[in-house]
Write an enzyme that holds these catalytic residues in place. Structure first.
Site, PDB file in Angstrom:
ATOM      1  N   HIS A 205       0.802  -1.236   0.000  1.00  0.00           N
ATOM      2  CA  HIS A 205       0.000   0.000   0.000  1.00  0.00           C
ATOM      3  C   HIS A 205       0.831   1.280   0.000  1.00  0.00           C
ATOM      4  CE1 HIS A 205       0.894   0.042   4.307  1.00  0.00           C
ATOM      5  NE2 HIS A 205       0.545   1.307   4.304  1.00  0.00           N
TER       6      HIS A 205
HETATM    7  C1  UD1 Z   1      -2.094   5.911   5.277  1.00  0.00           C
HETATM    8  C2  UD1 Z   1      -0.800   6.420   5.924  1.00  0.00           C
HETATM    9  C3  UD1 Z   1       0.213   5.280   5.964  1.00  0.00           C
HETATM   10  C4  UD1 Z   1      -0.374   4.049   6.624  1.00  0.00           C
HETATM   11  C5  UD1 Z   1      -1.665   3.664   5.917  1.00  0.00           C
HETATM   12  C6  UD1 Z   1      -2.328   2.461   6.563  1.00  0.00           C
HETATM   13  C7  UD1 Z   1      -0.268   8.798   5.526  1.00  0.00           C
HETATM   14  C8  UD1 Z   1       0.617   9.725   4.819  1.00  0.00           C
HETATM   15  N1  UD1 Z   1      -0.182   7.500   5.156  1.00  0.00           N
HETATM   16  O1  UD1 Z   1      -1.794   5.572   3.921  1.00  0.00           O
HETATM   17  O2  UD1 Z   1       1.335   5.699   6.696  1.00  0.00           O
HETATM   18  O3  UD1 Z   1       0.542   2.977   6.550  1.00  0.00           O
HETATM   19  O4  UD1 Z   1      -2.568   4.782   5.988  1.00  0.00           O
HETATM   20  O5  UD1 Z   1      -3.341   1.966   5.739  1.00  0.00           O
HETATM   21  O6  UD1 Z   1      -0.991   9.207   6.395  1.00  0.00           O
HETATM   22  N2  UD1 Z   1      -8.945   5.139   0.491  1.00  0.00           N
HETATM   23  C9  UD1 Z   1     -10.221   4.632   0.365  1.00  0.00           C
HETATM   24  N3  UD1 Z   1     -10.928   4.394   1.522  1.00  0.00           N
HETATM   25  C10 UD1 Z   1     -10.430   4.644   2.764  1.00  0.00           C
HETATM   26  C11 UD1 Z   1      -9.132   5.159   2.864  1.00  0.00           C
HETATM   27  C12 UD1 Z   1      -8.413   5.395   1.727  1.00  0.00           C
HETATM   28  O7  UD1 Z   1     -10.713   4.397  -0.722  1.00  0.00           O
HETATM   29  O8  UD1 Z   1     -11.133   4.382   3.759  1.00  0.00           O
HETATM   30  C13 UD1 Z   1      -8.156   5.353  -0.750  1.00  0.00           C
HETATM   31  C14 UD1 Z   1      -8.361   6.713  -1.345  1.00  0.00           C
HETATM   32  O9  UD1 Z   1      -8.260   6.598  -2.739  1.00  0.00           O
HETATM   33  C15 UD1 Z   1      -7.157   7.477  -0.826  1.00  0.00           C
HETATM   34  C16 UD1 Z   1      -6.094   6.410  -0.813  1.00  0.00           C
HETATM   35  O10 UD1 Z   1      -6.776   5.221  -0.443  1.00  0.00           O
HETATM   36  O11 UD1 Z   1      -6.803   8.562  -1.615  1.00  0.00           O
HETATM   37  C17 UD1 Z   1      -4.976   6.674   0.157  1.00  0.00           C
HETATM   38  O12 UD1 Z   1      -5.495   6.882   1.471  1.00  0.00           O
HETATM   39  P1  UD1 Z   1      -4.652   7.771   2.524  1.00  0.00           P
HETATM   40  O13 UD1 Z   1      -5.358   7.793   3.823  1.00  0.00           O
HETATM   41  O14 UD1 Z   1      -4.285   9.086   1.921  1.00  0.00           O
HETATM   42  O15 UD1 Z   1      -3.288   7.010   2.668  1.00  0.00           O
HETATM   43  P2  UD1 Z   1      -2.947   5.461   2.856  1.00  0.00           P
HETATM   44  O16 UD1 Z   1      -2.330   4.988   1.593  1.00  0.00           O
HETATM   45  O17 UD1 Z   1      -4.104   4.684   3.398  1.00  0.00           O
END
Ligand code: UD1
Length: 356
Positions: A205
């Protein structure tokens, strides 16, 4: 009575906060009152609500509903929301966990308002500043009043950076507390393996692996190849971020089995069933080690260097041959008992330090 605000937002933080909340409830009633603030960084039921239900975490008193966005947009919205809560209600301290944007926003909002900040999982360093998590860790540590280091390496990192000794507590790792507490139940509920073959558990991820099609393609191809070479099934719970970038990849795979993200207990039961873990997650690297499973870390470096140093994990960057070679090398690796992450009572040590 100390009134503490726990700030969480992303999946690994719900898991870490569960360890603290349970000890607050069971041993610190009357000494600590805890409210939970959810930034809304993770919002899908499989990424958020399910963890609160399964781990019996108190309902958040506040949910900022921030959702996804660029780093600036997401962090700014969280900063504004946390500040409003801290201005409206007096807290004696704020607990933040790990290295996500929610961690940094919570720490920064509180520190600017002179509310003590307690950082759980402080002192971790990958020394790769291109990772958003590395910046979040560094800045959060510097904004914190008390730094709870999970390992001796983390304590050492903070000493090297000149943190005063009184601010650093060698607490152990709350993730180990959780594994010790939940593993027996997870093993009882076990629903793996899916077929007769040995199982590999894989997750990806990190932005540098998912957002670069060349790297993601190499990892997906490598996972399928590892499954073929080791005659194993690769169970691959897909993070929503990764799913968005995987379109058209792994379509004709026979050994790679993509599944929905797992709950915490499902993860522990998958760890019990698998023979090898392949991941770029910091949390899963550790959980593999705690459960005695060898691991291939799909990154050029790790902040959990002690796991690699003791031979329980091996690094492999996003290159098909390198990943296959690392998986073959780790297939029969013996995993030593984890001694570097405390004794499973980190949460108590953390709450004792906050109380006194
Ligand atoms: C975040 C943390 C990372 C952690 C990870 C655990 C930061 C910078 N990164 O990364 O350190 O290891 O969480 O999972 O804070 N999305 C969904 N549904 C959700 C959440 C996310 O669809 O409930 C998708 C969206 O397209 C979003 C992407 O995942 O843009 C990334 O989500 P984001 O919370 O920005 O970062 P993670 O990759 O989850």
């Amino acid at each position: 009575m100390k009134k503490i605000l726990t700030i969480v937002g992303a999946r690994p933080q719900f898991i870490k906060a569960a360890a603290i909340s349970h000890v607050v409830r069971d041993k610190y009633a009357g000494k600590i009152a805890e409210d939970i603030l959810h930034t809304g960084q993770h919002y899908d039921a499989a990424m958020s609500a399910r963890f609160f239900d399964e781990l019996d975490i108190p309902r958040p008193r506040y949910n900022l509903g921030v959702g996804s966005g660029s780093h600036g947009v997401q962090t700014a919205a969280m900063l504004e929301g946390v500040e409003a809560v801290l201005l409206a209600e007096r807290y004696d301290g704020v607990l933040v966990y790990g290295d996500t944007n929610s961690t940094l926003a919570g720490a920064l909002a509180a520190a600017k308002l002179h509310v003590p900040v307690y950082h759980v999982e402080a002192g971790l360093r990958s020394y790769n500043r291109a990772m958003p998590e590395e910046l979040n860790r560094l800045l959060t540590d510097h904004a914190s009043t008390l730094l709870f280091a999970p390992t001796a390496t983390a304590v050492h990192n903070l000493e090297k950076e000149g943190f005063e000794k009184e601010r650093v507590v060698a607490a152990g790792d709350v993730m180990l507390d959780n594994v010790m507490h939940y593993r027996p139940e997870a093993v009882r509920r076990k629903k793996w393996p899916l077929d007769g073959r040995p199982m590999i558990l894989a997750t990806v991820h990190r932005d540098f692996n998912t957002d670069d099609p060349k790297r993601l393609r190499a990892i997906v191809e490598a996972l399928e190849r590892v499954g073929e070479r080791l005659d194993a099934t690769v169970v691959f719970p897909v993070h929503p971020r990764t799913r968005g970038h995987m379109a058209g990849m792994g379509g004709d795979a026979t050994r790679l089995r993509c599944v929905e993200p797992l709950s915490y207990l499902e993860t522990l039961s998958a760890l019990d069933s698998c023979r090898l873990v392949m991941t770029d997650s910091g949390g899963l690297q550790k959980e593999a080690f705690f459960c005695g499973r060898p691991c291939v870390v799909l990154r050029p470096e790790t902040e959990w260097a002690e796991i690699v140093d003791c031979g329980a994990a091996r690094l492999a960057d996003a290159d098909v041959d390198a990943v296959v070679c690392a998986a073959e090398a780790m297939w029969d690796a013996a995993v030593p008992r984890p001694t570097q992450f405390g004794d499973g009572h980190a949460a108590e040590r953390i709450l004792d330090a906050i109380c006194c």
